[in-house]
Design a protein around this motif. Structure first.
Motif, short mmCIF file in Angstrom:
data_model
loop_
_atom_site.label_atom_id
_atom_site.label_comp_id
_atom_site.label_asym_id
_atom_site.label_seq_id
_atom_site.Cartn_x
_atom_site.Cartn_y
_atom_site.Cartn_z
N LYS A 99 47.39 -67.20 49.66
CA LYS A 99 47.21 -67.39 51.14
C LYS A 99 47.24 -68.86 51.23
O LYS A 99 46.62 -69.52 51.96
CB LYS A 99 45.89 -66.97 51.73
N SER A 100 48.66 -69.32 50.84
CA SER A 100 48.64 -70.94 50.88
C SER A 100 48.92 -71.44 52.49
O SER A 100 49.41 -70.81 53.44
CB SER A 100 49.86 -71.27 50.31
N THR A 101 48.47 -72.30 52.65
CA THR A 101 48.55 -73.16 53.98
C THR A 101 49.63 -73.98 53.77
O THR A 101 49.65 -75.05 53.11
CB THR A 101 47.40 -73.76 54.41
N PHE A 102 50.58 -73.84 54.71
CA PHE A 102 51.84 -74.57 54.86
C PHE A 102 51.64 -75.79 55.97
O PHE A 102 51.10 -75.52 57.10
CB PHE A 102 53.11 -73.78 55.10
N GLY A 103 52.07 -76.99 55.67
CA GLY A 103 52.17 -77.88 56.90
C GLY A 103 53.62 -77.49 57.41
O GLY A 103 54.30 -76.73 57.04
N ASP A 104 53.91 -78.27 58.53
CA ASP A 104 55.01 -77.87 59.37
C ASP A 104 56.46 -78.37 59.06
O ASP A 104 57.43 -78.35 59.55
CB ASP A 104 54.82 -78.25 60.81
N GLY A 105 56.01 -79.37 57.81
CA GLY A 105 57.35 -79.93 57.15
C GLY A 105 57.84 -81.09 57.68
O GLY A 105 57.63 -81.82 58.75
#
Lengths: 112, 117
Positions: A99-105
């Motif tokens: 359940k990785s948390t991603f940044g918006d890039g």
């Protein structure tokens, strides 16, 4: 809730320039991944960092994991048009790492 | 190509129809994750499944969305009565194990683009 903030959101540079993108959080992660995504495709894994202070190099790309495992940076030397894409960082917790948390890039454009 | 396989790559549905997205994980991977990506945004976690079990569905909308990963066959993300706001890229990912550390790096498929008209 763990949050990852990436900066800058957009970056446009000339071929040959150097750049650094950042991934910051107030949370500690057991590992952190960097991905690159091109339009219409899925993210492709570039690197995983696990140890605080760790530095990994992938050709012209240098990845660093902060000592406290809360932040990371990606430095590109002598950028090329082929480096253009969306760079995403993702942090994994200690239990459910999937359940990785991603940044918006960071959307990077390298102009020839 | 032994990577994560998703289909269809592109799907168009009218409002009120159902969308079914399929994902076959990498060989040897028993953990599957679904993420959603809106234009110019990062990926948002939806659900984490192992064979026949939903481990974490905290990112799934409460209504109309469901996911399964049967003992045999691909994982399926199902969206009932689609609305325009469901238009997005849906990515499936898989990993060899659960838990933290480098061993659980997840690998993504190429995505399924849903357009609701």
């Amino acid at each position: 809730t763990q949050l990852l903030e990436q900066s800058p959101q957009f970056l446009s540079i000339q071929e040959g320039e150097n750049l650094t993108v950042y991934c910051n959080s107030s949370s500690v992660f057991s590992s952190l991944q960097w991905y690159r995504q091109e339009p219409g495709e899925g993210p492709v894994l570039l690197v995983t960092v696990v140890t605080g202070g760790e530095v990994k190099k992938l050709k012209r790309l240098t990845f660093q994991f902060g000592d406290a495992r809360k932040d990371s940076s990606l430095h590109i030397t002598a950028a090329q048009p082929g480096d253009t894409g969306l760079y995403l960082c993702a942090g994994a917790g200690n239990t459910n790492a999937g359940k990785s948390t991603f940044g918006d890039g960071t959307t990077l454009t390298v102009k020839p | 190509n032994a990577g994560v396989m998703q289909n269809p790559r592109h799907l168009v549905r009218r409002r009120g129809q159902e969308a079914r997205l399929r994902c076959s994980p990498m060989k040897g991977h028993s953990h599957v994750y679904w993420y959603r990506q809106l234009p110019e945004e990062g990926l948002k976690f939806m659900v984490y499944l192992q064979k026949e079990n939903i481990i974490d569905e905290s990112g799934m909308p409460k209504e109309r969305f469901s996911a399964e990963f049967p003992k045999e066959g691909p994982s399926i993300l199902r969206i009932q009565q689609v609305v325009r706001g469901d238009s997005a890229a849906y990515f499936c990912a898989s990993s060899p194990m659960g838990g933290g550390g480098t061993g659980n790096t997840i690998y993504f498929g190429e995505g399924s683009w849903l357009t609701v008209v």
